[in-house]
Design an enzyme around this catalytic site. Structure first.
Site, PDB file in Angstrom:
ATOM      1  N   ARG A  38       0.819  -1.214   0.000  1.00 24.72           N
ATOM      2  CA  ARG A  38       0.000   0.000   0.000  1.00 24.72           C
ATOM      3  C   ARG A  38       0.853   1.265   0.000  1.00 24.72           C
ATOM      4  O   ARG A  38       0.440   2.313  -0.480  1.00 24.72           O
ATOM      5  CB  ARG A  38      -0.917  -0.008   1.226  1.00 24.72           C
ATOM      6  CG  ARG A  38      -2.043   1.012   1.160  1.00 24.72           C
ATOM      7  CD  ARG A  38      -3.012   0.843   2.309  1.00 24.72           C
ATOM      8  NE  ARG A  38      -2.386   1.070   3.591  1.00 24.72           N
ATOM      9  CZ  ARG A  38      -2.522   0.297   4.665  1.00 24.72           C
ATOM     10  NH1 ARG A  38      -3.278  -0.785   4.613  1.00 24.72           N
ATOM     11  NH2 ARG A  38      -1.916   0.582   5.789  1.00 24.72           N
ATOM     12  N   ASP A  69      -6.896  22.186  -9.477  1.00 19.93           N
ATOM     13  CA  ASP A  69      -7.221  21.025 -10.306  1.00 19.93           C
ATOM     14  C   ASP A  69      -6.620  21.314 -11.683  1.00 19.93           C
ATOM     15  O   ASP A  69      -7.168  22.089 -12.462  1.00 19.93           O
ATOM     16  CB  ASP A  69      -8.742  20.850 -10.372  1.00 19.93           C
ATOM     17  CG  ASP A  69      -9.142  19.602 -11.164  1.00 19.93           C
ATOM     18  OD1 ASP A  69      -8.365  19.176 -12.043  1.00 19.93           O
ATOM     19  OD2 ASP A  69     -10.247  19.068 -10.920  1.00 19.93           O
ATOM     20  N   LYS A  98      -7.600  11.395 -17.518  1.00 14.67           N
ATOM     21  CA  LYS A  98      -7.735  12.164 -18.747  1.00 14.67           C
ATOM     22  C   LYS A  98      -6.437  12.065 -19.559  1.00 14.67           C
ATOM     23  O   LYS A  98      -6.141  11.023 -20.118  1.00 14.67           O
ATOM     24  CB  LYS A  98      -8.118  13.609 -18.404  1.00 14.67           C
ATOM     25  CG  LYS A  98      -9.300  13.696 -17.417  1.00 14.67           C
ATOM     26  CD  LYS A  98     -10.628  13.313 -18.038  1.00 14.67           C
ATOM     27  CE  LYS A  98     -11.745  13.069 -17.039  1.00 14.67           C
ATOM     28  NZ  LYS A  98     -12.075  14.160 -16.149  1.00 14.67           N
TER      29      LYS A  98
HETATM   30  C1  LIG Z   1     -12.676  13.970 -14.761  1.00 17.32           C
HETATM   31  C2  LIG Z   1     -12.292  15.076 -13.851  1.00 17.32           C
HETATM   32  C3  LIG Z   1     -12.085  14.859 -12.502  1.00 17.32           C
HETATM   33  C4  LIG Z   1     -12.358  13.537 -11.829  1.00 17.32           C
HETATM   34  O1  LIG Z   1     -11.597  12.497 -12.336  1.00 17.32           O
HETATM   35  P1  LIG Z   1     -12.082  10.968 -12.256  1.00 17.32           P
HETATM   36  O2  LIG Z   1     -10.859  10.219 -12.558  1.00 17.32           O
HETATM   37  O3  LIG Z   1     -13.193  10.837 -13.236  1.00 17.32           O
HETATM   38  O4  LIG Z   1     -12.569  10.744 -10.835  1.00 17.32           O
HETATM   39  C5  LIG Z   1     -11.645  15.916 -11.750  1.00 17.32           C
HETATM   40  N1  LIG Z   1     -11.433  17.135 -12.282  1.00 17.32           N
HETATM   41  C6  LIG Z   1     -11.636  17.378 -13.568  1.00 17.32           C
HETATM   42  C7  LIG Z   1     -11.396  18.744 -14.105  1.00 17.32           C
HETATM   43  C8  LIG Z   1     -12.078  16.364 -14.403  1.00 17.32           C
HETATM   44  O5  LIG Z   1     -12.314  16.621 -15.680  1.00 17.32           O
END
Ligand SMILES: *Cc1c(COP(=O)(O)O)cnc(C)c1O
Length: 397
Positions: free
Chosen positions: A61, A188, A213
């Protein structure tokens, strides 16, 4: 070669660092890539080693040779401000783990009104239960955010640009105010990735990504990363340990593989995305294109100052049209799939409605809104596909 050879990594360009970092050829018995270590137990050679918790790896972990390779590569990309990288099983888990790292009962959190909707749900759901109050603010607030600080304001969460409306907050101005008040700034950074936006160099304390992404890049993993500076990393590292957050080994490997080609994929998404944005701006069906790399975009000056590129995700506002005409357009396109997420090799389109959940500001676009992800297909084929879509839109008006 391995990453200890050649110029010091800090002197190499980012695309070189993406290729050379996190490689330990000798430990990998000559293979270029690390093994996918499926592991929980790590054996200690002697009782003394066991008592002293001695050894590079102690328990699955807490890390494996595979996670180490990915973390080193991410650190090399983030730059010298990065003190550590945490790995999470999804982008949302990276956000929730980050927020839990810096907040406690009684604290106040400031959140940009254009952040990813599930991030808001976490603040409005779990954080409320844990006694943390959230205030949402106008993405264009800049230094005016000072007026929203309370004595208990502990953190500010931003997303630049917001991944639906593409407004560009001034992170540097926000960070100056936050730091003067003793608060941490969380970004983010999913849209630009640290390749095009070195947010830790610009006053951000914790930069997270939905690596689902562009890092993954093939629409085949769920993954999150949390990069923190020296001030914030101890908080993040402790919370990751306490919560037991870790990612599956196959996904760790795929995230690392994605990193190796991130620079060529993003360059193509950037080029095709901007080409499409310019083309769409000339279309009679389109009222506005929301893409910060366009000179006409209200966020362009900040984008130019803080970013070195753009990804393939942006939005358009159509001239007023009935829902059924927009639906006819969505049904007519073939290369643009309809689905959530983005950052993979394929083009996508979805309709969206920010006003259904924004609270600090009203975002009145004046027509139907579509978000496009420009994938790696030939851009002329994508234009032909949208041409087909616009013809269907007009026919259904
Ligand atoms: C997709 C996304 C997330 C969350 O990611 P997941 O892997 O789907 O949980 C967070 N912030 C942004 C800007 C996103 O596009």
């Amino acid at each position: 070669m391995d990453s200890s050879q050649g110029d010091a990594p800090s002197q190499q360009h980012a695309d070189t660092r993406l290729v050379t970092s996190g490689r330990d050829t000798k430990a990998q018995k000559g293979f270029v890539n690390p093994p996918v270590v499926h592991g929980s137990t790590v054996l200690y050679p002697t009782a003394e080693d066991l008592h002293a918790h001695r050894g590079e790896f102690q328990y699955g972990r807490h890390g494996t040779p595979t996670t180490k390779a990915l973390q080193e590569t991410l650190m090399a990309l983030e730059g010298p401000q990065c003190a550590g990288v945490g790995l999470a099983p999804s982008g949302l888990a990276a956000i929730s783990t980050t927020l839990l790292s810096v907040l406690k009962a009684g604290d106040h959190l400031l959140v940009c009104d254009n952040v990813y909707r599930p991030s808001r749900n976490f603040c409005n759901g779990l954080l409320v239960r844990y006694g943390v109050e959230t205030t949402y603010f106008d993405p264009l607030i800049g230094a005016g955010i000072a007026a929203l600080f309370k004595s208990k304001t502990r953190a500010v969460l931003v997303e630049a640009p917001g991944s639906q409306s593409f407004e560009m907050p001034d992170i540097r101005a926000i960070a100056d105010v936050a730091h003067a008040r003793g608060a941490l700034v969380i970004d983010d950074n999913t849209w630009a990735t640290p390749l095009y936006h070195r947010s830790l160099d610009q006053g951000v304390d914790i930069s997270m990504q939905a690596a689902t992404k562009y890092v993954g890049g093939h629409s085949d993993i769920m993954f999150g990363t949390i990069s923190a500076n020296a001030k914030a990393w101890p908080l993040v590292a402790e919370t990751i340990r306490l919560l037991g957050v870790c990612a599956g080994p196959d996904d760790v490997f795929l995230a690392l593989r994605g990193m190796r080609t991130l620079s060529v994929r993003l360059a193509q998404h950037y080029r095709s995305g901007l080409d499409m944005a310019r083309w769409l701006a000339t279309r009679p069906e389109v009222a506005r294109v929301l893409h910060p790399a366009l000179e006409t975009d209200p966020g362009h000056a900040i984008w130019k100052r803080d970013f070195t590129g753009a990804s393939g995700l942006f939005s358009i506002v159509l001239k007023p049209a009935p829902q059924k005409a927009v639906d006819a357009m969505l049904d007519a396109v073939k290369l643009f799939g309809m689905g959530y997420s983005w950052g993979g090799f394929e083009s996508l389109v979805i309709p969206f409605d920010c006003d259904s959940y924004r609270t600090a500001t009203k975002w009145s676009p004046g027509g139907p809104t579509l978000r496009l992800h420009i994938g790696l297909e030939n851009v002329d084929d994508l234009k032909a596909d949208l041409d087909r879509g616009f013809a269907a839109l007009k026919a259904a008006m």
